[in-house]
Design a protein around this motif. Structure first.
Motif, PDB file in Angstrom:
ATOM      1  N   MET A 234     -51.687  88.112 102.865  1.00 19.65           N
ATOM      2  CA  MET A 234     -50.490  88.849 102.468  1.00 19.65           C
ATOM      3  C   MET A 234     -49.784  89.448 103.683  1.00 19.65           C
ATOM      4  SD  MET A 234     -51.624  90.473  98.780  1.00 19.65           S
ATOM      5  CE  MET A 234     -53.231  91.119  99.274  1.00 19.65           C
ATOM      6  N   HIS A 235     -50.531  89.830 104.692  1.00 21.75           N
ATOM      7  CA  HIS A 235     -49.914  90.254 105.961  1.00 21.75           C
ATOM      8  C   HIS A 235     -48.987  89.159 106.495  1.00 21.75           C
ATOM      9  CE1 HIS A 235     -49.836  91.968 110.122  1.00 21.75           C
ATOM     10  NE2 HIS A 235     -49.782  90.685 110.455  1.00 21.75           N
ATOM     11  N   ARG A 265     -53.721  94.631 108.915  1.00 20.04           N
ATOM     12  CA  ARG A 265     -54.677  93.654 108.354  1.00 20.04           C
ATOM     13  C   ARG A 265     -54.255  92.250 108.790  1.00 20.04           C
ATOM     14  NH1 ARG A 265     -55.057  98.965 107.217  1.00 20.04           N
ATOM     15  NH2 ARG A 265     -56.796  99.413 105.798  1.00 20.04           N
ATOM     16  N   THR A 266     -54.377  92.010 110.068  1.00 19.19           N
ATOM     17  CA  THR A 266     -53.894  90.777 110.674  1.00 19.19           C
ATOM     18  C   THR A 266     -54.894  89.642 110.493  1.00 19.19           C
ATOM     19  OG1 THR A 266     -54.967  91.270 112.766  1.00 19.19           O
ATOM     20  CG2 THR A 266     -52.729  92.138 112.445  1.00 19.19           C
ATOM     21  N   PRO A 267     -54.483  88.398 110.702  1.00 15.90           N
ATOM     22  CA  PRO A 267     -55.444  87.297 110.683  1.00 15.90           C
ATOM     23  C   PRO A 267     -56.582  87.490 111.681  1.00 15.90           C
ATOM     24  CG  PRO A 267     -53.220  86.436 110.510  1.00 15.90           C
ATOM     25  CD  PRO A 267     -53.090  87.909 110.770  1.00 15.90           C
ATOM     26  N   GLU A 268     -56.289  88.082 112.835  1.00 14.06           N
ATOM     27  CA  GLU A 268     -57.341  88.327 113.827  1.00 14.06           C
ATOM     28  C   GLU A 268     -58.376  89.316 113.283  1.00 14.06           C
ATOM     29  OE1 GLU A 268     -53.845  86.637 115.706  1.00 14.06           O
ATOM     30  OE2 GLU A 268     -54.079  88.389 114.397  1.00 14.06           O
ATOM     31  N   TRP A 269     -57.883  90.359 112.633  1.00  6.64           N
ATOM     32  CA  TRP A 269     -58.775  91.345 111.996  1.00  6.64           C
ATOM     33  C   TRP A 269     -59.657  90.675 110.946  1.00  6.64           C
ATOM     34  CZ3 TRP A 269     -58.195  92.580 106.698  1.00  6.64           C
ATOM     35  CH2 TRP A 269     -58.955  93.673 106.228  1.00  6.64           C
ATOM     36  N   ALA A 270     -59.050  89.844 110.097  1.00  7.97           N
ATOM     37  CA  ALA A 270     -59.797  89.195 109.024  1.00  7.97           C
ATOM     38  C   ALA A 270     -60.743  88.119 109.548  1.00  7.97           C
ATOM     39  CB  ALA A 270     -58.832  88.580 108.009  1.00  7.97           C
ATOM     40  N   ALA A 271     -60.353  87.444 110.614  1.00  8.37           N
ATOM     41  CA  ALA A 271     -61.218  86.400 111.170  1.00  8.37           C
ATOM     42  C   ALA A 271     -62.550  86.987 111.614  1.00  8.37           C
ATOM     43  CB  ALA A 271     -60.521  85.707 112.339  1.00  8.37           C
ATOM     44  N   ASP A 272     -62.499  88.166 112.198  1.00  6.23           N
ATOM     45  CA  ASP A 272     -63.723  88.810 112.657  1.00  6.23           C
ATOM     46  C   ASP A 272     -64.635  89.182 111.488  1.00  6.23           C
ATOM     47  OD1 ASP A 272     -65.300  90.052 114.829  1.00  6.23           O
ATOM     48  OD2 ASP A 272     -64.807  91.915 113.790  1.00  6.23           O
ATOM     49  N   ILE A 273     -64.044  89.521 110.355  1.00  9.31           N
ATOM     50  CA  ILE A 273     -64.816  89.938 109.173  1.00  9.31           C
ATOM     51  C   ILE A 273     -65.323  88.738 108.387  1.00  9.31           C
ATOM     52  CG2 ILE A 273     -64.642  91.122 106.939  1.00  9.31           C
ATOM     53  CD1 ILE A 273     -62.543  92.960 108.276  1.00  9.31           C
ATOM     54  N   THR A 274     -64.466  87.739 108.184  1.00 12.99           N
ATOM     55  CA  THR A 274     -64.770  86.631 107.276  1.00 12.99           C
ATOM     56  C   THR A 274     -65.542  85.489 107.916  1.00 12.99           C
ATOM     57  OG1 THR A 274     -62.693  85.485 107.771  1.00 12.99           O
ATOM     58  CG2 THR A 274     -62.666  87.096 105.956  1.00 12.99           C
TER      59      THR A 274
END
Length: 697
Positions: A234-235, A265-274
């Motif tokens: 969504m970001h 909540r960037t793709p970079e932020w989510a990549a690290d989590i997911t």
């Protein structure tokens, strides 16, 4: 087979715990059945069913089927059984229940059931006996709570676009369900869209299962990180001008605040989590961003983690940001439970005020005397169990076993096979199968009410659930209360009439009722289900429309820390130095919970209990393909066979299917490792959210 045996085709419905509730065509051969097929004339089933149900004759005629009542003659679980007549068995149950009630009060009796059959008469009539007698209530937490709560927190209602619209979509997103194994009809309609429209299929799951393998874009993420993925998608939609701001301004609550919330909540932020790459996240976001007709089919994987309600809410927000609800073939669907308006009050009876509710997932704690789990009430000293196998399917299995071993606990199990729960009972009663009794069903994953009529006679001493409830009501002094004294078909007719869905005669003629609301209703064109008519980006977890627990139970888990806007909520059972792996107990293709674990063809296909692990992890642990391994945590230990598989994240383990406990070396089944701590806000068991260590044996 006798050449002169008459063969006919008859309509029915699959009774098992699956959203597809398939419409069936059953080959009736004399007084048994042959092949079972999907009904082609039903527009959702569309002629397709799973292989295990197609082979149902194997289960119906299984040599190990229970065929007569049995009474335990030795110590619990000793396997020493004697014969007993139905009359004597029913008299004994009434005697034991009345004695327990006299000593501790009615709440000491706990009727316990679940979804071994989804028939509204045979499954739910146990509730009528419970309520008539004032026995302890059952707070259902095994299956749906997180997913249904998260979806309705967003939409205000458990309803979505016609699931047949998947075939009219340009992109089908299958998220949190291995549909090839557990909802085959989802694949029917998704593949139809691909063949006829060139639609793209996206599958999001925690390992490369059979559904991911059929995807155009398969995203394999870490367990419990779905909300992070949804937020990053969504970001991107907001960032790159693919958000439908006009739609959101009309139909959602706080789109500007929500956009501001997503800035970090960037793709970079989510990549690290997911564990996904930035490129994968961007590709998914752009695909749904430029494809208005994106149909999100959201599954029950969301209900199996401690943050599942938050994750389901987050995923449901994506088609609102894109405005996909506006078009045919767009929007989000999880369950159609709210479309039916079924009035089953005559079947279930009236709840007695002030009666405690016991959490079905916490049966181990309850039976071992945990006062908090017991609601500070009397011990459970008598149980009637129908349609479920808690010794195998419930979490904290070591406690469950300990509880059922109590000599002061009187247990009656009404079953089709000598399950592991039946093995520790005092009385075991033989049950009918779905083609041997009358019932009615409704689809959670589609829009049909379906009739399941009796097609063949049951073995001489097998009895339907309703028979047991009726006979006990007579002996327990409540047969005069409303709902008792009626046949299955009379209860079906009453249900349909009360619900304004016609009559038994009508559905006998038509076989099913299509209850799908019109486009404007199911796409929320006239407003969402909340009082303000808006889709809620900001969830009010204290007041979600669906599934509020009974008053004596209250809200569950750390509700006060739940994020109101979609976000990654860090309440998972995280890996640590002592338990460096995350385990998910995912469904197997040839089993359905503990059902079908007795049929030879399913057992052959599933083989021995196994655990999938990444080759890098196996190399680190010194584990080779096929070797025996022990998985353990603070709840116990389980022995499985290692399968090396690179289709999952390196520190994730997958154990597919509920094999019998006895199929595991040492007799400890996979639910020895799972926990019963309640998920927020409406309870539930986190079967895919388990930390473990693994070691080679």
């Amino acid at each position: 087979m006798n050449a002169h045996t008459k063969t006919t085709m008859a309509a029915s419905a699959c009774p098992h715990d699956c959203p597809s509730v398939c419409a069936l065509e059953v080959e009736v051969v004399g007084n048994t059945i042959g092949r079972v097929r999907g009904a082609k004339s039903n527009t959702y089933t569309d002629g397709v069913i799973c292989a295990k149900v197609a082979r149902y004759a194997e289960r119906l005629n299984h040599p190990d089927r229970l065929l007569e009542p049995r009474i335990c003659k030795g110590a619990k679980g000793s396997g020493e059984w004697g014969s007993i007549s139905w009359e004597a068995a029913l008299d004994l149950i009434a005697e034991k229940f009345l004695a327990a009630e006299a000593k501790f009060g009615a709440e000491t009796v706990w009727p316990y059931f679940y979804a071994g059959t989804m028939g509204l008469v045979q499954r739910d009539s146990i509730q009528r006996l419970r309520h008539a007698k004032g026995y302890s209530g059952q707070f259902d937490t095994i299956c749906v709570n997180n997913a249904w709560t998260g979806f309705s927190a967003a939409t205000g209602k458990l309803m979505g676009p016609d699931p047949r619209e998947m075939a009219k979509a340009d992109c089908v997103v299958i998220w949190g369900t291995n549909a090839v194994a557990t909802q085959i009809n989802v694949m029917t309609h998704a593949v139809k869209a691909r063949k006829e429209r060139g639609a793209k299929i996206v599958v999001i799951d925690i390992y490369e299962n059979d559904t991911v393998k059929q995807a155009d874009l398969g995203l394999v993420l870490k367990p419990g990180t779905d909300a992070a993925l949804a937020c990053a998608v969504m970001h991107v939609l907001f960032r790159d001008g693919m958000a439908d701001r006009e739609y959101m301004s009309r139909y959602s609550d706080l789109p500007e605040e929500f956009e501001a919330h997503l800035q970090s909540r960037t793709p970079e932020w989510a990549a690290d989590i997911t564990g996904l790459s930035v490129e994968e996240i961007e590709a998914f976001a752009h695909l749904v961003g430029i494809t208005k007709k994106s149909y999100f089919r959201l599954g029950y994987g969301f209900t199996r983690t401690r943050n599942g309600a938050v994750a389901m809410h987050a995923a449901t927000c994506i088609p609102t940001v894109t405005g996909a609800w506006q078009v045919e073939g767009g929007g989000a669907m999880h369950s159609n439970a709210d479309i039916y308006g079924m009035d089953s009050s005559f079947i279930k009876g009236t709840i007695s005020p002030g009666i405690r509710s016991l959490d079905q997932s916490k049966i181990g704690r309850i039976l071992t005397g945990d006062q908090h789990a017991l609601g500070n009430g009397p011990p459970v000293t008598a149980m009637l169990i129908q349609n479920t196998n808690p010794m195998n399917v419930c979490p904290e299995q070591a406690l469950v076993k300990q509880g059922f071993a109590r000599e002061d606990l009187f247990v009656v199990v009404h079953e089709q096979f000598m399950t592991e729960t039946a093995q520790v009972a005092d009385l075991v009663l033989p049950a009918t199968m779905f083609v041997e009794h009358d019932d009615i069903y409704r689809g959670g994953g589609h829009q049909h009410i379906l009739l399941g009529p009796k097609l063949v006679d049951a073995p001489e001493h097998c009895r339907e659930n309703l028979f047991v409830i009726e006979e006990l009501a007579k002996r327990l002094g409540v047969a005069h209360q409303p709902g008792f004294g009626l046949s299955s078909n009379e209860l079906i007719d009453d249900l349909l009439r009360r619900s304004n869905r016609g009559t038994l005669e009508d559905i006998r003629r038509d076989k099913w009722i299509d209850c799908q609301p019109g486009f404007d209703t199911s796409h929320y064109i006239n407003g969402f289900g909340h009082a303000d008519g808006k889709f809620h980006f900001k969830a009010d977890w204290q007041n979600v429309p669906w599934g509020r627990p009974p008053k004596d139970v209250g809200l569950q888990g750390a509700v006060e820390t739940m994020p109101t806007f979609p976000d990654q909520w860090d309440v998972l059972e995280e890996a640590d130095s002592a338990h460096p792996y995350r385990l998910a107990t995912s469904p197997a293709r040839s089993f359905l919970n503990s059902s079908f674990s007795e049929t030879p063809s399913s057992r052959k296909k599933e083989g021995v209990p196994k655990v999938m692990m990444h080759p890098n992890a196996a190399n680190r642990e010194g584990i080779a393909e096929g070797e025996r391994v022990r998985l353990s945590n603070e709840r116990g230990a389980v022995i499985l066979h290692a399968v090396l598989f690179d289709g999952l994240k390196e520190n994730v383990l997958i154990a597919e299917g509920l094999h019998k406990n006895a199929d595991h070396e040492g007799g400890a089944g996979i639910n020895t490792l799972t926990g019963a701590d309640a998920t927020a806000p409406h309870g539930g068991a986190a079967f895919h959210d388990v930390h473990v260590r693994i070691e080679r044996l």
